[in-house]
Design a protein around this motif. Structure first.
Motif, mmCIF file in Angstrom:
data_model
loop_
_atom_site.group_PDB
_atom_site.id
_atom_site.type_symbol
_atom_site.label_atom_id
_atom_site.label_comp_id
_atom_site.label_asym_id
_atom_site.label_seq_id
_atom_site.Cartn_x
_atom_site.Cartn_y
_atom_site.Cartn_z
ATOM 1 N N VAL A 49 51.554 35.294 48.827
ATOM 2 C CA VAL A 49 51.373 33.743 48.151
ATOM 3 C C VAL A 49 52.085 33.632 47.078
ATOM 4 O O VAL A 49 52.411 34.353 46.225
ATOM 5 C CB VAL A 49 49.952 33.857 47.634
ATOM 6 N N ASP A 51 52.860 30.940 43.897
ATOM 7 C CA ASP A 51 52.298 29.978 43.145
ATOM 8 C C ASP A 51 53.387 29.140 42.194
ATOM 9 O O ASP A 51 53.765 29.761 41.313
ATOM 10 C CB ASP A 51 51.198 30.518 42.289
ATOM 11 N N THR A 116 50.882 27.445 46.950
ATOM 12 C CA THR A 116 49.626 27.070 46.438
ATOM 13 C C THR A 116 49.597 25.474 46.179
ATOM 14 O O THR A 116 48.813 24.759 46.291
ATOM 15 C CB THR A 116 49.260 27.552 45.152
ATOM 16 N N GLY A 136 45.028 33.384 48.381
ATOM 17 C CA GLY A 136 45.401 34.797 48.852
ATOM 18 C C GLY A 136 44.189 35.751 49.043
ATOM 19 O O GLY A 136 44.312 36.499 49.787
ATOM 20 N N LYS A 144 50.435 38.035 45.271
ATOM 21 C CA LYS A 144 50.545 36.755 44.728
ATOM 22 C C LYS A 144 51.639 36.734 43.567
ATOM 23 O O LYS A 144 51.408 37.484 42.626
ATOM 24 C CB LYS A 144 49.031 36.070 44.293
ATOM 25 N N SER A 146 53.271 34.163 40.649
ATOM 26 C CA SER A 146 53.051 32.909 40.332
ATOM 27 C C SER A 146 54.385 32.700 39.158
ATOM 28 O O SER A 146 54.430 33.410 38.459
ATOM 29 C CB SER A 146 51.799 32.640 39.257
ATOM 30 N N SER A 219 42.109 36.605 40.844
ATOM 31 C CA SER A 219 42.692 36.947 42.109
ATOM 32 C C SER A 219 41.973 38.591 42.733
ATOM 33 O O SER A 219 41.755 39.470 41.746
ATOM 34 C CB SER A 219 44.251 37.207 41.692
ATOM 35 N N THR A 223 48.757 40.736 41.647
ATOM 36 C CA THR A 223 49.349 39.298 41.123
ATOM 37 C C THR A 223 49.857 39.655 39.848
ATOM 38 O O THR A 223 49.618 40.425 39.122
ATOM 39 C CB THR A 223 48.219 38.305 41.202
#
Length: 262
Positions: A49, A51, A116, A136, A144, A146, A219, A223
């Motif tokens: 994932v 973000d 996202t 996720g 994930k 970000s 999460s 992450t």
């Protein structure tokens, strides 16, 4: 004479055995005339994932982005506007452009990639940090990432830092250790592409731990949040606003993801 030769050849075939003769012949694809060569994508079967921080139009929807949402034992505003360079290049756009480069490369390597958000527009806002935080979880993603940039006004502040969640029950105690490994891998990937750790974050090693970020707190998969540089630094801004610089950031992030998944 010919009959004797035929008998001799038949005996030889029987002596070797048909299985032996078959094993001696290389397998070929029908109609190909050559052996089959199987390949496997390096990240095949992995789900990641990405973000991209903020959304370009957040500033146009103050009521929506200021609405409090769950953030892991407390509430925070849904989202923020993000920062920008002194020249007006928005963090949301930078995060979006780098995220798309990262996603494209990871897909080329065989990974399934989910973002996202799917646009960078003035007429859009969000999603909120609680939705980003849970992204996720339902699909049991491998990790994930970000992607953000910072906006510090501290004198001379520049460089990247990677933020991991703390060991905090009942929110992040299950992902704290692998998330710190992911943070170290992302840091190494960025340094390998020539980026320097932030000189204005405590510790000075490019790693940080924070318990106030809903994107991390909610999460259930490993992450991190990465602040790729300080947009208020002229030196960092030059790299961020350059297509070549953004590609270099993306290569560093992909290297970090691959190192973690190995």
């Amino acid at each position: 004479m010919l009959r004797r030769l035929a008998v001799l050849l038949l005996g030889l075939a029987m002596g070797l055995g048909l299985d032996t003769l078959a094993a001696a012949a290389p397998p070929v694809e029908q109609g190909e005339g050559r052996a089959r060569v199987e390949t496997k994508a390096p990240l095949g079967g992995r789900t990641i994932v990405i973000d991209p921080g903020h959304q370009l139009g957040n500033h146009n929807f103050p009521a929506r982005i200021n609405r409090p949402v769950p953030a892991g034992g407390f509430r925070k505003p849904c989202n923020t506007t993000g920062t920008a360079t002194d020249g007006g290049y928005p963090e949301a756009t930078f995060a979006w452009q780098v995220s798309r480069l990262v996603a494209r490369r990871l897909r080329e390597l065989g990974a399934t990639v989910r973002l996202t958000r799917h646009s960078n527009r003035q007429d859009r806002w969000g999603p909120c940090v609680d939705a980003r935080g849970r992204a996720g979880n339902a699909i049991d993603a491998d990790l994930k990432l970000s992607i953000h940039a910072d906006g510090s006004y501290a004198a001379g502040a520049r460089g990247f830092h990677v933020i991991a969640p703390p060991d905090r029950a009942p929110w992040t105690d299950d992902i704290a250790r692998p998330s710190r490994r992911l943070a170290a891998a992302v840091k190494s990937g960025l340094q390998g592409r020539g980026f320097v750790p932030a000189n204005y974050v405590a510790g000075g090693d490019g790693l940080d731990v924070r318990s106030d970020l809903g994107t991390l707190n909610l999460s259930d998969v490993p992450t991190v949040m990465v602040e790729l540089g300080n947009m208020r630094s002229a030196a960092d801004a030059r790299v961020m606003t350059s297509p070549r610089g953004r590609a270099r950031y993306a290569r560093g992030l992909v290297a970090g993801v691959r190192a973690f998944l190995r």
